[in-house]
Design an enzyme around this catalytic site. Sequence first.
Site, short mmCIF file in Angstrom:
data_model
loop_
_atom_site.label_atom_id
_atom_site.label_comp_id
_atom_site.label_asym_id
_atom_site.label_seq_id
_atom_site.Cartn_x
_atom_site.Cartn_y
_atom_site.Cartn_z
N PHE A 1 11.35 0.95 -0.83
CA PHE A 1 11.23 1.30 -2.52
C PHE A 1 12.29 1.12 -2.81
O PHE A 1 13.41 2.15 -3.06
CB PHE A 1 9.98 1.92 -2.95
CG PHE A 1 8.44 1.69 -2.69
CD1 PHE A 1 8.43 -0.30 -2.11
CD2 PHE A 1 8.28 1.84 -3.23
CE1 PHE A 1 7.79 -0.74 -1.34
CE2 PHE A 1 6.39 1.34 -3.38
CZ PHE A 1 6.04 -0.28 -2.41
N CYS B 1 11.38 4.42 1.73
CA CYS B 1 11.34 4.19 3.06
C CYS B 1 12.31 3.50 4.29
O CYS B 1 12.66 3.65 5.89
CB CYS B 1 10.77 3.05 3.11
SG CYS B 1 9.06 2.72 2.15
N LYS C 1 5.62 -0.62 13.40
CA LYS C 1 4.67 -0.03 11.83
C LYS C 1 3.50 -0.46 13.11
O LYS C 1 2.37 -0.44 12.30
CB LYS C 1 5.12 -0.71 11.30
CG LYS C 1 6.58 0.43 10.64
CD LYS C 1 6.61 -0.46 9.20
CE LYS C 1 7.48 0.56 9.03
NZ LYS C 1 8.92 0.30 9.15
#
Length: 407
Positions: free
Chosen positions: A395, A161, A331
């Site tokens: 991640f 990400c 987001k």
Amino acid sequence: MGAAVAVTGIGLVTSAGVGVSRSWPVLLTGVSTAASLAELAGLPVTLGCQVPRFDPAEAVGPRRAWRLDRHVQFAVTAAREAVTDAGLDPDGWAGDRVAVVLGNGGGGTTTWEREHATFLNAGADKVSPLALPMSLPNMAAAQLGIDLRARGPNLSVATACASGATAIAVGRDLLRSGAADVVLTGGTEALLTPYNVAAFARAGALSRRNDRPAAASRPFDAERDGFVLGEGAGILVLETVAHARSRGAHVWARLAGCGLTSDAFHVTAPDPDGAGATAAIRTALDDAAMSALDIDHVNAHGTSTPLNDAAEARVLRDMTQGRAVPVTSLKGVLGHALGAAGAIEAAGAVLSLRESLIPPTANVTRVDPAVDLDIVTGVPRVLTGDTVLSTSFGFGGQNAALIFTRP
């Protein structure tokens, strides 16, 4: 410090629309683009933030569209817009001095899922001969270089990400090293597919608000329960300030500082102490010869997951030292575009400087008391300062921090 680096072009493909002119107004509304998707019917999660009304044939041309995976179509579309915005012409530039650095998390999984199903159901002879060149993770950067005749260094970056933001930092370093005069950089992703949604759902990362998709992505809200998967691309054109001035280009912002670190902690969970994220921000500040007191706005990673938002909030609260620095997360409107997210948010940071406006975070009805940050909600807020920090965390514990300033 190396040469000052300018942002001279911006291109976007997001769930708010194709192009900056469509994406930015939707971001300013603070209304989520999440919706129920028919192709996800029957899965544990049936919602996502999908790019609307995207016609590949119109976007990249009918002869090329069928040869490119969806994530590559996004990248080429955004890059063309960014190059035009920068006042550059691939027919006239020195292509060997133009580099491409593109972040991506999953490669061409739209193609991979389709062709794997063909392999299982129809046999090996029915698999497309283009299956590999459409799905390999380096192909977005490669195809972008082919499309725009950029013959300089061509690199693909994968830090989950954080990929898009990491690519921007690597692109900046190419300019400072003298390896290129122009860098097309950012990220692209199209993982809004049944397999990926199922995998993220099994990992416990996604919101389960299937009955209320528009209320599902809620960064920093007390009732957040996971992120909403999105897709899209963000591309920036970077040049040294000297090169931009030599050709009379407009400069939207300067990329003043970059910081890249690793948590070395866990494959999916952030370090609860935030040491790696803090180090990335400090590195970016040192790179920009700034202190935390110089930050006027934070475009946060803000995924809407309980662990990430809590960890990031602690880091930002310590960094701001009690100051009411306005924080937003795109987001809430766009969902999480994974490898493209950091690049889309970097573009958002530059647009905030250009337009002097901070988009609100969608769906924040009650800020988590543990967050203790000045979250921008409801309506856009005027940005009066000159410096924006954009954070991205992936991640694997890979962290990126970018600092942009007014030109």
